[in-house]
Structures are given as C-alpha cells and as structure tokens.
Design an enzyme around this catalytic site. Structure first.
Site, PDB file in Angstrom:
ATOM      1  CG  HIS A 276       9.262 -21.026   8.976  1.00  0.00           C
ATOM      2  ND1 HIS A 276       8.161 -20.539   9.630  1.00  0.00           N
ATOM      3  CD2 HIS A 276      10.231 -21.125   9.904  1.00  0.00           C
ATOM      4  CE1 HIS A 276       8.465 -20.364  10.894  1.00  0.00           C
ATOM      5  NE2 HIS A 276       9.710 -20.705  11.100  1.00  0.00           N
TER       6      HIS A 276
ATOM      7  CG  HIS B 166       5.442 -24.120  13.057  1.00  0.00           C
ATOM      8  ND1 HIS B 166       5.432 -23.840  11.719  1.00  0.00           N
ATOM      9  CD2 HIS B 166       5.317 -22.929  13.677  1.00  0.00           C
ATOM     10  CE1 HIS B 166       5.322 -22.527  11.545  1.00  0.00           C
ATOM     11  NE2 HIS B 166       5.244 -21.954  12.728  1.00  0.00           N
TER      12      HIS B 166
ATOM     13  NE  ARG C  94      -2.642  -0.402   3.286  1.00  0.00           N
ATOM     14  CZ  ARG C  94      -3.345  -0.614   4.384  1.00  0.00           C
ATOM     15  NH1 ARG C  94      -4.632  -0.464   4.368  1.00  0.00           N
ATOM     16  NH2 ARG C  94      -2.760  -0.961   5.506  1.00  0.00           N
TER      17      ARG C  94
ATOM     18  CG  ASP D   2       1.912 -18.572  16.878  1.00  0.00           C
ATOM     19  OD1 ASP D   2       1.722 -18.114  15.740  1.00  0.00           O
ATOM     20  OD2 ASP D   2       2.964 -18.400  17.515  1.00  0.00           O
TER      21      ASP D   2
HETATM   22  P1  NAD Z   1       2.997  -6.553   8.303  1.00  0.00           P
HETATM   23  O1  NAD Z   1       1.811  -5.977   8.969  1.00  0.00           O
HETATM   24  O2  NAD Z   1       4.354  -6.202   8.788  1.00  0.00           O
HETATM   25  O3  NAD Z   1       2.957  -6.214   6.745  1.00  0.00           O
HETATM   26  C1  NAD Z   1       1.785  -6.236   6.017  1.00  0.00           C
HETATM   27  C2  NAD Z   1       2.053  -5.835   4.583  1.00  0.00           C
HETATM   28  O4  NAD Z   1       0.822  -5.873   3.886  1.00  0.00           O
HETATM   29  C3  NAD Z   1       2.622  -4.426   4.400  1.00  0.00           C
HETATM   30  O5  NAD Z   1       3.534  -4.444   3.333  1.00  0.00           O
HETATM   31  C4  NAD Z   1       1.388  -3.608   3.983  1.00  0.00           C
HETATM   32  O6  NAD Z   1       1.678  -2.503   3.147  1.00  0.00           O
HETATM   33  C5  NAD Z   1       0.644  -4.637   3.188  1.00  0.00           C
HETATM   34  N1  NAD Z   1      -0.785  -4.334   3.116  1.00  0.00           N
HETATM   35  C6  NAD Z   1      -1.657  -4.206   4.141  1.00  0.00           C
HETATM   36  N2  NAD Z   1      -2.891  -3.902   3.655  1.00  0.00           N
HETATM   37  C7  NAD Z   1      -2.770  -3.852   2.306  1.00  0.00           C
HETATM   38  C8  NAD Z   1      -3.672  -3.596   1.250  1.00  0.00           C
HETATM   39  N3  NAD Z   1      -4.970  -3.325   1.451  1.00  0.00           N
HETATM   40  N4  NAD Z   1      -3.206  -3.638  -0.004  1.00  0.00           N
HETATM   41  C9  NAD Z   1      -1.901  -3.919  -0.267  1.00  0.00           C
HETATM   42  N5  NAD Z   1      -0.999  -4.169   0.691  1.00  0.00           N
HETATM   43  C10 NAD Z   1      -1.433  -4.133   1.968  1.00  0.00           C
HETATM   44  O7  NAD Z   1       2.768  -8.146   8.324  1.00  0.00           O
HETATM   45  P2  NAD Z   1       3.880  -9.301   8.315  1.00  0.00           P
HETATM   46  O8  NAD Z   1       4.373  -9.518   9.696  1.00  0.00           O
HETATM   47  O9  NAD Z   1       4.864  -9.031   7.235  1.00  0.00           O
HETATM   48  O10 NAD Z   1       3.011 -10.587   7.965  1.00  0.00           O
HETATM   49  C11 NAD Z   1       2.526 -10.858   6.682  1.00  0.00           C
HETATM   50  C12 NAD Z   1       1.864 -12.232   6.690  1.00  0.00           C
HETATM   51  O11 NAD Z   1       2.823 -13.219   7.056  1.00  0.00           O
HETATM   52  C13 NAD Z   1       0.737 -12.382   7.712  1.00  0.00           C
HETATM   53  O12 NAD Z   1      -0.225 -13.282   7.197  1.00  0.00           O
HETATM   54  C14 NAD Z   1       1.414 -13.022   8.908  1.00  0.00           C
HETATM   55  O13 NAD Z   1       0.526 -13.749   9.710  1.00  0.00           O
HETATM   56  C15 NAD Z   1       2.382 -13.929   8.210  1.00  0.00           C
HETATM   57  N6  NAD Z   1       3.553 -14.293   9.017  1.00  0.00           N
HETATM   58  C16 NAD Z   1       4.410 -13.333   9.479  1.00  0.00           C
HETATM   59  C17 NAD Z   1       5.511 -13.710  10.220  1.00  0.00           C
HETATM   60  C18 NAD Z   1       6.498 -12.687  10.712  1.00  0.00           C
HETATM   61  O14 NAD Z   1       7.484 -13.111  11.302  1.00  0.00           O
HETATM   62  N7  NAD Z   1       6.304 -11.420  10.492  1.00  0.00           N
HETATM   63  C19 NAD Z   1       5.747 -15.047  10.514  1.00  0.00           C
HETATM   64  C20 NAD Z   1       4.867 -16.006  10.019  1.00  0.00           C
HETATM   65  C21 NAD Z   1       3.773 -15.602   9.273  1.00  0.00           C
END
Ligand code: NAD
Length: 484
Positions: free
Chosen positions: A178, A240, A51, A235
């Site tokens: 992962h 996992h 975004r 979680d």
């Molecule tokens: P985050 O909140 O840091 O990032 C979200 C991203 O989505 C940002 O780039 C934001 O710009 C984008 N976004 C949000 N709304 C949007 C929209 N309407 N249109 C386009 N882009 C949009 O989240 P994250 O921690 O990076 O996690 C992302 C996914 O990975 C989630 O499903 C989370 O559960 C999963 N996940 C994350 C981790 C981690 O370590 N961060 C680990 C396992 C799984």
C-alpha cells in the site's frame, strides 16, 4: 478545478476475508469513498466472502458499521451509504473446503471484470487459487490481489509465486504494497520525471546521502503472533522501505507502464551490495508495563524479534556508487512519522563566509502522518544587518493551488483497488521483484539467527538504540529529527 474521476462501469469484486480486520478498516471504507466520488458505475458490485455464517443483509450492516467507524464522515455521506450498500452481497465460504463455492459461482456475471481480493492469511492463497479454478470461477482475464506478507524468505516467496503461477498468469496477479498507492509516493515520480530541475542533480555527484525513515509510536498491538514471527526487517524493510528505495534510486523508465517501471525497480534491487554486519543495527523496545496488550512479548527477554532496524545500504551503479542510503524503522519510537529525505551536498564554496553557517538543500517526501513534499532552500534572512542566511521549506504539495477537492486524496487502498479493476499493474510488485528483495535481506536475517545475538534494547519513546545514531555519526552524518 474540474473533477477527473472516470467511472469504472462494471465489475464484480470478491473480497475473500470480507469480515476480517483489513476489509473492515481499509478495503470497505476505501470502496465507499470511491463510490461516493462517483467512480463506481451502475454495474459495479462487491461480494464479501468469508467463513462466518451470515446473510447479505447482515453483511451490509457490517459494512455500514465499518464505514461509520473508519471513514471520517463528511457532509452528504448518509445519502450515499444506502446506494453503496445496495451493491454489496455476501457468501459464506470455506477456502479449505467446498462450502459456498457454487453460491459464489452463481452470483458472478459473465460480461464484467472479475477481481478476487485475497484478504486472508497467505496460507490460504493456494487453496483459493485452486478452488477458483476447480469451480470454474476464474475467467481468463480475472485478477487476483494478494496481501503481504508475500513469503517470509526467498524460498517461501518463490514457492508462493509458483503456486499462484499454476493457476494465473503474472499479468493477473496484483501483489499489493500500500505504500506504492500513497499520493506522495506517486508524486515523487512526477517530481523526478516530470521536471527538468531534479533529474540532473539526482546522483552521487550532488546527493550526499538519502534517509528513509518509518517511525511508529505504537507497539505490536494485537498482531503479536504474526509480528513475533516477522520482525521489523520482514514486516517493513523488505517490502515498504525497499519499494521506496527503488522509486528514489531507479533510472527513468522509458514510460510510465507496468513492466517499464518494475524492470527499473528490479535493477536497483540487483545493484544493492550485500550489507556488512557493522552496517545493520537491530533493536527491541523495552517493556512499558502494558505488555499484556501486545499478546506476545516483544520487548521482554523471551522474544528475540526485532522491533527496530537501521542500516546503511549501498547501490553499486554509476548513479549511486558514492551515495549511501540510510534506512530505519521501528515501533514505540518517540514520534509517528515517515519520510524520505534526499540530502544534497554542500555548495562547493560559500561566498558569504564562515559566519553564514552550514546550509544544505534537502528534499523531503513526507508520507505520514501528513503527506507532502518540501524542498529546503537557503535564502537571506529578511531585514537589515548584513547577509544572514536561513533555510526555509518550499512546500511542493500545492494543495492550495490545486483546490480542496484535489487535496482530498484517495487513501492508498482505494486507489490501488481501482487500479486492479482497470487492469493497471504499475503500482504492484512483480514476482521477481519480491524474490529479489528477499534475496537481499535473507543473508542479514540468516546471520542474526546464526550468531544468536539478541537485539539491542531501547527505551519506549526514544529514537531507537544508540548504535543506530552511531551508524550515521561514524560517517560524519546525523539522522534528521523526526517530528510528526
Ligand atoms: P483477519 O484474521 O482479521 O481476517 C481473516 C479473514 O479471513 C476473515 O474474514 C475470516 O473469516 C477469513 N477466513 C479465515 N479462514 C478462512 C477460510 N478457511 N475460508 C474462508 N475465509 C476464511 O485478517 P486481516 O487482518 O484482515 O488480514 C488479512 C490479510 O491481509 C493477511 O494476509 C494479512 O497479513 C494482510 N494484512 C493485514 C493488514 C491489517 O492491517 N489487518 C495489513 C497488511 C496486510
């Protein structure tokens, strides 16, 4: 040893959520490592989409900073980074609106593999899937990668599967866990199915029990909002740990191919007995005074979310009917360490007499912080003075034998992303597997909410609630000391 990196020539990989935490910490640094290893051909391209309003040049600087921060630099990296950044583009795009989609469509090429990584919250998966189609961006053989959490129970996972299935074939959907990308987890399969030595012993006749532990020292950190709605069961355990259990317990698949492996894993999940109430311990760490850093208050009396769960699981099939599987996971524990321990039975008779002590073979598959596999064997303690027995570990990781180059294992994410590009689903969860896993844990979670019993408190830095120790003691067994 000669490097066996095979370049994957041309692809367009779009990272939806390209500015998010996961992209910054794992996906982008992982891709850099693959580039540096020579695995990205000249026509490989990565497109961040999120975004935030940004030009590609600014995004390249964002990527440079992410690589700097999360990829431990090694000699020669500076020379590679500019080459890597030259492959990166960015599109400002709204998953819930029409902004940016035509820009993305204009960037994509026709004759290359297309992969779309949904690194955004699951609430956006449906929007992304739909818009990829309405904007005619999804090609018939494109792939999508979806992150956890995949639903929060069987019903929501099923709904999510249905939504994705409206737009994509199952062969196009890569549900990422992962843990399955870890070098050692795959080595577990090599050790089980590549050797004659273990498979004949891999059953209730020879294996006393199996322990799977994922212990963390950290609390919920900045993920408090998500974690309070999830808890350790959703979680960690449902995904996992159940995946690890499946790989340990499954029958040998006929070949190392996606559906052959996933069919066997699914059979394990379907053979799991419902878990009796007395076989589960639910805990929550007590606060340490720094709860402000956790945003939500896991650890104080306002939250009933568990940060620890331990359980005894039973698999009702010929191989495992008499071998319990003990699983435990928790946050703010004494050590950060994850391992699977296959504890073999005692030798039927000791010819060395009672004084020689109690000895057992244990195969330990270590996942964190350092990956490796060890087999505990009993030998004679060197020196004079009679037959004294001692247990020593046989290191089966063979890092030295394979050379330093081979020991520099790719991170789980980088390996899995390359599997997506190659179109290999073996290490990804199939929709029916995920639903079946929820089907097993849902009744446990439902009972917790029906009884309203709060989790048992445990001290930060401990090994969890005492009841978790009792879970083993009452069976005449004990948890292994977990040491990082
Ligand atoms: P985050 O909140 O840091 O990032 C979200 C991203 O989505 C940002 O780039 C934001 O710009 C984008 N976004 C949000 N709304 C949007 C929209 N309407 N249109 C386009 N882009 C949009 O989240 P994250 O921690 O990076 O996690 C992302 C996914 O990975 C989630 O499903 C989370 O559960 C999963 N996940 C994350 C981790 C981690 O370590 N961060 C680990 C396992 C799984």
């Amino acid at each position: 040893m000669v490097s066996r990196v095979i370049p994957v020539e041309s692809f367009d990989l779009v990272i939806f959520g390209g500015t998010g935490d996961l992209a910054r910490r794992k996906i982008l640094p992982g891709l850099f490592r693959r580039y540096r290893a020579g695995q990205m051909g000249a026509e490989a391209r990565i497109i961040g989409a999120a975004r935030s309003e940004m030009e590609s040049a600014a995004y390249r600087e964002f990527v440079r900073a992410a690589v700097d921060e999360f990829h431990p630099a090694t000699a020669g990296d500076a020379a590679h980074i500019d080459g890597f950044l030259a492959r990166i583009e960015y599109v400002t795009l709204d998953a819930r609106g029409e902004t940016g989609w035509s820009d993305l469509a204009a960037l994509l090429r026709d004759d290359v593999v297309r992969a779309f990584y949904f690194s955004v919250g699951p609430a956006l998966f449906g929007d992304l899937a739909e818009r990829l189609h309405t904007h005619q961006i999804a090609s018939p053989d494109c792939r999508i990668v979806v992150e956890k959490p995949f639903g929060r129970d069987m019903q929501t996972a099923r709904a999510l599967n249905r939504t994705l299935a409206q737009h994509f074939e199952e062969t196009q959907i890569y549900r990422i866990d992962h843990y399955l990308g870890k070098e050692t987890v795959q080595n577990l399969m090599a050790i089980r199915f590549g050797n004659m030595l273990f498979e004949p012993l891999w059953n209730s006749q020879y294996v006393d029990h199996i322990q799977i532990t994922v212990a963390e020292q950290v609390g919920v950190g900045g993920r408090g909002d998500y974690y309070d709605r999830a808890g350790a069961m959703r979680d960690m355990l449902q995904n996992h740990m159940m995946q690890l259990l499946c790989l340990i317990a499954m029958e040998p698949p006929a070949k190392f191919a996606p559906d052959a492996v996933r069919d066997e894993k699914l059979k394990v999940i379907r053979a799991l007995d419902p878990v009796a109430r007395e076989d589960v311990v639910r805990g929550q760490y007590e606060g340490t005074g720094d709860k402000n850093s956790d945003r939500i208050e896991v650890g104080n009396r306002d939250s009933t979310t568990e940060s620890f769960v331990a359980m005894r699981a039973r698999i009702s099939n010929w191989r495992w009917a008499a071998t319990p599987f003990y699983l435990r996971t928790g946050k703010r524990l004494r050590d950060r360490a994850s391992e699977i321990a296959v504890v073999f039975k005692d030798a039927p008779h000791s010819i060395f007499g009672a004084k020689s002590g109690h000895h057992r073979n244990i195969l330990t598959i270590k996942l964190q912080p350092n990956e490796g596999i060890e087999l505990g064997v009993t030998i004679k303690e060197p020196g004079p003075g009679g037959m004294r027995l001692v247990d020593v570990p046989l290191d089966m990781t063979f890092a030295e034998a394979l050379g330093p180059e081979e020991a520099d294992f790719p991170d789980a994410y980088e390996r899995l992303i390359m599997d997506v590009i190659r179109g290999n689903q073996t290490l990804f969860m199939r929709g029916d597997e995920v639903e079946a896993a929820w089907g097993w844990v849902d009744p446990i979670i439902a009972e917790w909410s029906e009884t309203g019993e709060p989790p048992l408190p445990y001290a930060t830095g401990s090994s969890g609630p005492d009841d978790a120790l009792m879970l083993m003691h009452r069976d005449g067994r004990r948890w292994r000391e977990i040491r990082a």
